[in-house]
Scaffold this motif. Structure first.
Motif, PDB file in Angstrom:
ATOM      1  N   VAL A  70       5.615   1.574   0.745  1.00 50.35           N
ATOM      2  CA  VAL A  70       4.968   2.765   1.093  1.00 50.35           C
ATOM      3  C   VAL A  70       3.421   2.696   0.376  1.00 50.35           C
ATOM      4  O   VAL A  70       3.562   2.504  -0.924  1.00 50.35           O
ATOM      5  N   ARG A  71       2.534   3.048   1.071  1.00 47.98           N
ATOM      6  CA  ARG A  71       1.261   3.010   0.255  1.00 47.98           C
ATOM      7  C   ARG A  71       0.634   4.530   1.043  1.00 47.98           C
ATOM      8  O   ARG A  71       0.840   4.874   1.831  1.00 47.98           O
ATOM      9  N   VAL A  72      -0.259   4.911  -0.230  1.00 47.38           N
ATOM     10  CA  VAL A  72      -1.073   5.968  -0.026  1.00 47.38           C
ATOM     11  C   VAL A  72      -2.509   5.692  -0.375  1.00 47.38           C
ATOM     12  O   VAL A  72      -2.689   5.573  -1.288  1.00 47.38           O
ATOM     13  N   PRO A  73      -3.447   5.430   0.700  1.00 45.02           N
ATOM     14  CA  PRO A  73      -4.791   5.076   0.432  1.00 45.02           C
ATOM     15  C   PRO A  73      -5.381   5.919  -0.790  1.00 45.02           C
ATOM     16  O   PRO A  73      -5.433   7.096  -0.433  1.00 45.02           O
ATOM     17  N   GLY A  74      -5.899   5.222  -1.573  1.00 49.12           N
ATOM     18  CA  GLY A  74      -6.780   6.005  -2.669  1.00 49.12           C
ATOM     19  C   GLY A  74      -5.894   6.419  -3.798  1.00 49.12           C
ATOM     20  O   GLY A  74      -6.133   6.977  -4.996  1.00 49.12           O
ATOM     21  N   SER A  75      -4.461   6.187  -3.657  1.00 50.56           N
ATOM     22  CA  SER A  75      -3.726   6.747  -4.873  1.00 50.56           C
ATOM     23  C   SER A  75      -3.270   5.637  -5.727  1.00 50.56           C
ATOM     24  O   SER A  75      -3.984   4.519  -5.653  1.00 50.56           O
ATOM     25  N   THR A  76      -2.561   5.678  -6.581  1.00 49.82           N
ATOM     26  CA  THR A  76      -1.846   4.561  -7.477  1.00 49.82           C
ATOM     27  C   THR A  76      -0.391   4.627  -7.424  1.00 49.82           C
ATOM     28  O   THR A  76       0.108   5.566  -7.111  1.00 49.82           O
ATOM     29  N   GLY A  77       0.094   3.364  -7.734  1.00 52.63           N
ATOM     30  CA  GLY A  77       1.644   3.278  -8.084  1.00 52.63           C
ATOM     31  C   GLY A  77       2.189   4.490  -8.850  1.00 52.63           C
ATOM     32  O   GLY A  77       3.452   4.959  -8.560  1.00 52.63           O
ATOM     33  N   GLU A  78       1.524   4.616  -9.974  1.00 46.01           N
ATOM     34  CA  GLU A  78       1.932   5.449 -10.967  1.00 46.01           C
ATOM     35  C   GLU A  78       2.033   6.889 -10.420  1.00 46.01           C
ATOM     36  O   GLU A  78       3.052   7.680 -10.490  1.00 46.01           O
TER      37      GLU A  78
END
Length: 269
Positions: free
Chosen positions: A153-161
């Motif tokens: 899962v990825r959210v552009p502009g976010s971070t893993g934390e």
């Protein structure tokens, strides 16, 4: 320190350099360990293909635990066994809950042999992860896979934390969620697929206990492995969760942090 029977190491950020290649010092140290009869195992979030396509890795590994513990890969025969698939029903429910918790999230399904996705963005910043199978937005991503090793899962502009914090309330039997610190991705595996449990099982099959293992890592998904091994080392710059789980510290990956310990323990320095 007594010599170990197994050296287990994460790859990215731990054994490999920033360019994704194996630094010569680490390569030489692991090769010397194998010549002394020590078994060497990569324990990684990478799929098997992202291990065997780094040519200098194969000669220094006896095996690789891949996809955060879901897959065990025989480096000599290039055969992979998916030991802990994500249950299909759990995968569907998790997909729904993640969509609710992470608006704008993009998904991929890793089978251990390929990745299926509905967005080309998933390719960015990921090396050696082809073949990709691109589906239409309306297609059933979960149902398109024969078996699921991981959901990415990825959210552009976010971070893993940040993504992990937004999803940590999701308590779904049968699955676990992992993050890579600042890297904008979380990975979801079967609950039984952890680096620590997979490494412990691989060692138990060979009559090897935790006290005979040295492990190296740098990220939260390494915590179970670092906590299980009798001796464990967080490389310099490691995530605080990895540092807290390890028994010891070593130098950064780019300076051969793994080799520094292997040389000292095996008297190679």
């Amino acid at each position: 320190m007594p010599a170990p029977k197994v050296i287990a190491t994460d790859l990215d950020g731990t054994l490999l350099g920033r360019d994704g290649r194996l630094p010569p010092r680490n390569q030489k140290a692991l090769q010397a360990a194998r010549e002394l009869g020590v078994l060497t195992v990569a324990v990684t979030a990478r799929a098997p293909r992202a291990v065997y396509r780094i040519p200098e890795l194969a000669p220094v590994l006896d095996a690789a635990v891949c996809c955060n513990g879901a897959v065990v890969y025989d480096t000599a025969n290039r055969t992979a066994e998916l030991r802990h698939p994500v249950p299909l029903a759990a995968a569907r429910e998790l997909h729904t809950r993640l969509l609710d918790a992470l608006p704008g999230a993009l998904f991929a399904v890793e089978t251990g042999e390929r990745q299926l996705t509905q967005s080309v963005f998933l390719q960015e910043g990921v090396h050696l992860n082809d073949p990709w199978v691109f589906l239409e937005p309306a297609d059933d991503l979960i149902g398109a896979a024969d078996a699921i090793a991981e959901i990415v899962v990825r959210v552009p502009g976010s971070t893993g934390e940040a993504m992990y914090e937004a999803t940590r309330h999701i308590d779904l039997p049968g699955v676990s969620l992992w993050h890579w610190g600042s890297f904008p991705e979380i990975e979801c595996t079967a609950a039984g697929a952890t680096k620590g449990a997979a490494l412990a099982a691989w060692c138990a099959e060979r009559g090897i206990g935790a006290d005979e293992v040295i492990a190296f890592g740098d990220m939260p998904n390494d915590v179970s492995m670092l906590a299980w091994a009798g001796r464990s080392y967080a490389v310099a710059g490691a995530h605080p969760e990895a540092v807290a789980a390890a028994t010891d510290r070593t130098g950064p990956a780019v300076e051969g942090g793994v080799a520094q310990i292997v040389e000292a323990v095996l008297g190679l320095a």
